[in-house]
Motif scaffolding. Structure first.
Motif, PDB file in Angstrom:
ATOM      1  N   ASP A 140     -31.291  14.915 -39.386  1.00  0.00           N
ATOM      2  CA  ASP A 140     -31.629  13.802 -38.497  1.00  0.00           C
ATOM      3  C   ASP A 140     -32.900  14.065 -37.707  1.00  0.00           C
ATOM      4  OD1 ASP A 140     -29.398  12.498 -39.390  1.00  0.00           O
ATOM      5  OD2 ASP A 140     -28.181  12.888 -37.609  1.00  0.00           O
ATOM      6  N   LEU A 141     -33.244  15.343 -37.554  1.00  0.00           N
ATOM      7  CA  LEU A 141     -34.463  15.717 -36.851  1.00  0.00           C
ATOM      8  C   LEU A 141     -35.587  16.065 -37.822  1.00  0.00           C
ATOM      9  CD1 LEU A 141     -32.925  17.946 -34.024  1.00  0.00           C
ATOM     10  CD2 LEU A 141     -33.582  15.536 -33.899  1.00  0.00           C
ATOM     11  N   GLY A 142     -35.295  15.995 -39.124  1.00  0.00           N
ATOM     12  CA  GLY A 142     -36.303  16.272 -40.136  1.00  0.00           C
ATOM     13  C   GLY A 142     -36.808  17.693 -40.120  1.00  0.00           C
ATOM     14  N   THR A 143     -35.913  18.643 -39.816  1.00  0.00           N
ATOM     15  CA  THR A 143     -36.385  20.015 -39.648  1.00  0.00           C
ATOM     16  C   THR A 143     -35.361  21.026 -40.142  1.00  0.00           C
ATOM     17  OG1 THR A 143     -37.572  21.431 -38.072  1.00  0.00           O
ATOM     18  CG2 THR A 143     -35.493  20.507 -37.332  1.00  0.00           C
ATOM     19  N   VAL A 144     -35.845  22.234 -40.400  1.00  0.00           N
ATOM     20  CA  VAL A 144     -34.986  23.373 -40.674  1.00  0.00           C
ATOM     21  C   VAL A 144     -35.530  24.554 -39.888  1.00  0.00           C
ATOM     22  CG1 VAL A 144     -36.256  24.026 -42.789  1.00  0.00           C
ATOM     23  CG2 VAL A 144     -33.885  24.783 -42.472  1.00  0.00           C
ATOM     24  N   PHE A 145     -34.627  25.252 -39.222  1.00  0.00           N
ATOM     25  CA  PHE A 145     -34.966  26.464 -38.468  1.00  0.00           C
ATOM     26  C   PHE A 145     -34.680  27.655 -39.371  1.00  0.00           C
ATOM     27  CE2 PHE A 145     -33.604  23.125 -35.577  1.00  0.00           C
ATOM     28  CZ  PHE A 145     -34.614  23.108 -34.624  1.00  0.00           C
ATOM     29  N   THR A 146     -35.712  28.400 -39.733  1.00  0.00           N
ATOM     30  CA  THR A 146     -35.564  29.397 -40.788  1.00  0.00           C
ATOM     31  C   THR A 146     -35.556  30.832 -40.281  1.00  0.00           C
ATOM     32  OG1 THR A 146     -37.956  29.371 -41.184  1.00  0.00           O
ATOM     33  CG2 THR A 146     -36.589  27.905 -42.548  1.00  0.00           C
ATOM     34  N   GLY A 147     -35.635  31.060 -38.986  1.00  0.00           N
ATOM     35  CA  GLY A 147     -35.668  32.434 -38.506  1.00  0.00           C
ATOM     36  C   GLY A 147     -36.811  33.186 -39.152  1.00  0.00           C
ATOM     37  N   ASP A 148     -36.502  34.342 -39.750  1.00  0.00           N
ATOM     38  CA  ASP A 148     -37.534  35.127 -40.427  1.00  0.00           C
ATOM     39  C   ASP A 148     -37.387  35.072 -41.946  1.00  0.00           C
ATOM     40  OD1 ASP A 148     -38.356  35.764 -37.895  1.00  0.00           O
ATOM     41  OD2 ASP A 148     -38.025  37.917 -38.068  1.00  0.00           O
ATOM     42  N   THR A 149     -36.744  34.016 -42.457  1.00  0.00           N
ATOM     43  CA  THR A 149     -36.597  33.871 -43.905  1.00  0.00           C
ATOM     44  C   THR A 149     -37.831  33.248 -44.542  1.00  0.00           C
ATOM     45  OG1 THR A 149     -34.182  33.772 -43.828  1.00  0.00           O
ATOM     46  CG2 THR A 149     -35.242  32.756 -45.736  1.00  0.00           C
ATOM     47  N   LEU A 150     -38.357  32.191 -43.937  1.00  0.00           N
ATOM     48  CA  LEU A 150     -39.516  31.501 -44.490  1.00  0.00           C
ATOM     49  C   LEU A 150     -40.509  31.218 -43.373  1.00  0.00           C
ATOM     50  CD1 LEU A 150     -40.945  30.085 -46.865  1.00  0.00           C
ATOM     51  CD2 LEU A 150     -39.673  27.996 -46.244  1.00  0.00           C
ATOM     52  N   PHE A 151     -41.767  31.611 -43.622  1.00  0.00           N
ATOM     53  CA  PHE A 151     -42.857  31.392 -42.678  1.00  0.00           C
ATOM     54  C   PHE A 151     -43.920  30.497 -43.300  1.00  0.00           C
ATOM     55  CE2 PHE A 151     -41.284  35.622 -41.291  1.00  0.00           C
ATOM     56  CZ  PHE A 151     -41.035  35.319 -39.957  1.00  0.00           C
ATOM     57  N   ALA A 152     -44.880  30.094 -42.483  1.00  0.00           N
ATOM     58  CA  ALA A 152     -46.077  29.467 -43.016  1.00  0.00           C
ATOM     59  C   ALA A 152     -46.828  30.515 -43.822  1.00  0.00           C
ATOM     60  CB  ALA A 152     -46.947  28.935 -41.875  1.00  0.00           C
ATOM     61  N   GLY A 153     -46.837  30.344 -45.134  1.00  0.00           N
ATOM     62  CA  GLY A 153     -47.535  31.285 -45.992  1.00  0.00           C
ATOM     63  C   GLY A 153     -46.649  32.173 -46.826  1.00  0.00           C
ATOM     64  N   GLY A 154     -45.340  32.129 -46.641  1.00  0.00           N
ATOM     65  CA  GLY A 154     -44.504  32.937 -47.508  1.00  0.00           C
ATOM     66  C   GLY A 154     -43.208  33.403 -46.893  1.00  0.00           C
ATOM     67  N   PRO A 155     -42.509  34.255 -47.628  1.00  0.00           N
ATOM     68  CA  PRO A 155     -41.197  34.739 -47.179  1.00  0.00           C
ATOM     69  C   PRO A 155     -41.318  35.775 -46.083  1.00  0.00           C
ATOM     70  CG  PRO A 155     -41.796  35.789 -49.236  1.00  0.00           C
ATOM     71  CD  PRO A 155     -42.876  34.776 -48.949  1.00  0.00           C
ATOM     72  N   GLY A 156     -40.213  35.989 -45.382  1.00  0.00           N
ATOM     73  CA  GLY A 156     -40.147  37.044 -44.390  1.00  0.00           C
ATOM     74  C   GLY A 156     -40.217  38.418 -45.032  1.00  0.00           C
ATOM     75  N   ALA A 157     -40.450  39.413 -44.201  1.00  0.00           N
ATOM     76  CA  ALA A 157     -40.623  40.782 -44.681  1.00  0.00           C
ATOM     77  C   ALA A 157     -39.324  41.330 -45.266  1.00  0.00           C
ATOM     78  CB  ALA A 157     -41.095  41.679 -43.546  1.00  0.00           C
ATOM     79  N   THR A 158     -39.474  42.157 -46.294  1.00  0.00           N
ATOM     80  CA  THR A 158     -38.309  42.797 -46.910  1.00  0.00           C
ATOM     81  C   THR A 158     -38.552  44.292 -47.136  1.00  0.00           C
ATOM     82  OG1 THR A 158     -39.116  42.122 -49.103  1.00  0.00           O
ATOM     83  CG2 THR A 158     -37.486  40.697 -48.036  1.00  0.00           C
ATOM     84  N   GLY A 159     -39.415  44.877 -46.317  1.00  0.00           N
ATOM     85  CA  GLY A 159     -39.747  46.279 -46.512  1.00  0.00           C
ATOM     86  C   GLY A 159     -38.934  47.251 -45.682  1.00  0.00           C
ATOM     87  N   ARG A 160     -37.962  46.750 -44.921  1.00  0.00           N
ATOM     88  CA  ARG A 160     -37.201  47.630 -44.037  1.00  0.00           C
ATOM     89  C   ARG A 160     -35.721  47.645 -44.439  1.00  0.00           C
ATOM     90  NH1 ARG A 160     -41.435  48.413 -40.946  1.00  0.00           N
ATOM     91  NH2 ARG A 160     -42.682  46.642 -40.248  1.00  0.00           N
ATOM     92  N   SER A 161     -34.958  48.471 -43.746  1.00  0.00           N
ATOM     93  CA  SER A 161     -33.535  48.602 -44.061  1.00  0.00           C
ATOM     94  C   SER A 161     -32.836  47.251 -44.008  1.00  0.00           C
ATOM     95  CB  SER A 161     -32.873  49.567 -43.078  1.00  0.00           C
ATOM     96  OG  SER A 161     -33.418  50.856 -43.194  1.00  0.00           O
ATOM     97  N   TYR A 162     -31.835  47.111 -44.863  1.00  0.00           N
ATOM     98  CA  TYR A 162     -30.960  45.936 -44.933  1.00  0.00           C
ATOM     99  C   TYR A 162     -31.632  44.714 -45.540  1.00  0.00           C
ATOM    100  CZ  TYR A 162     -28.644  48.829 -41.388  1.00  0.00           C
ATOM    101  OH  TYR A 162     -28.081  49.877 -40.706  1.00  0.00           O
ATOM    102  N   SER A 163     -32.863  44.849 -46.064  1.00  0.00           N
ATOM    103  CA  SER A 163     -33.560  43.696 -46.622  1.00  0.00           C
ATOM    104  C   SER A 163     -33.731  43.864 -48.124  1.00  0.00           C
ATOM    105  CB  SER A 163     -34.925  43.521 -45.947  1.00  0.00           C
ATOM    106  OG  SER A 163     -35.777  44.620 -46.247  1.00  0.00           O
ATOM    107  N   ASP A 164     -34.014  42.721 -48.812  1.00  0.00           N
ATOM    108  CA  ASP A 164     -34.128  42.770 -50.261  1.00  0.00           C
ATOM    109  C   ASP A 164     -34.986  41.600 -50.726  1.00  0.00           C
ATOM    110  OD1 ASP A 164     -33.081  43.915 -52.921  1.00  0.00           O
ATOM    111  OD2 ASP A 164     -32.585  41.775 -53.082  1.00  0.00           O
TER     112      ASP A 164
END
Length: 210
Positions: A140-164
């Protein structure tokens, strides 16, 4: 009651993991109306966030994931407002790294609905940056809050522990890029983007192995 709106606050602090610490600026999102609200990612400064909420009822503090820069102010904000802290169960371990003596008040699950000011937000489990990373879709607000999953320009970082990396790419492809192309992406750090802007770059991210 007025229509739900989105408010934006930037707070500054640090992010620590795997023995390193970095200075960061975080986006804090407030969704609600004049009577009630939710906070998405209580980062760094509970007093500033509480001031932005004002005298509204704070219905929930929603954590997009368990990295310390997104949850460090959550207990203080909860204590000040009585709002429950919600996080995905798969990030419980990360939560305990930052807050070993306190548990969240509840756990988010995929497709759970959170309603505030007559507006429904749907939890999308989007792991990869962390095991329990979530996004919140508010059609209804035309939006998605993505945290650190998706940024302007690409995916969030996956170089640290617990990421893939393969996991975050699947999350973006299967859960986010299927949203309407005009959907505004509100991220955990940095600028806004849209689903339509990011979608053409999926193969580029895969080839780059971000």
């Amino acid at each position: 009651m007025t229509a739900a709106r989105i408010e934006h606050l930037v707070t500054s602090g640090t992010f620590s993991l795997d023995g390193g610490t970095w200075d960061v600026d975080n986006n804090v999102w407030i969704v609600g109306d004049d009577e009630e609200a939710i906070v998405i990612d209580a980062a760094h400064d509970a007093e500033a966030i509480k001031a932005a909420v004002g005298d509204r009822i704070l219905k929930a503090i929603v954590c997009t994931h368990g990295h310390d820069d997104h949850i460090d102010a959550a207990p203080a904000l909860a204590d000040a407002t009585g709002a429950p802290i919600l996080i995905h169960l798969d990030d419980h371990l990360l939560w305990k790294h930052t807050h070993p003596d306190r548990n969240p008040d509840g756990y988010l699950s995929d497709m759970r609905r959170i309603t505030v000011a007559g507006t429904e937000l749907t939890v999308l489990h989007t792991p990869g940056h962390t095991p329990g990373a979530i996004s919140l879709h508010a059609p209804d607000l035309g939006t998605v809050f993505t945290g650190d999953t998706l940024f302007a320009g690409g995916p969030g970082a996956t170089g640290r522990s617990y990421s893939d990396f393969p996991t975050i790419i699947r999350s973006i492809r299967d859960r986010l890029l299927v949203l309407p192309v005009e959907t505004v992406v509100r991220t955990g750090h940095g600028e806004l983007t849209t689903i339509g802007t990011e979608a053409p770059h999926l193969q580029e991210w895969i080839d780059r192995g971000c």
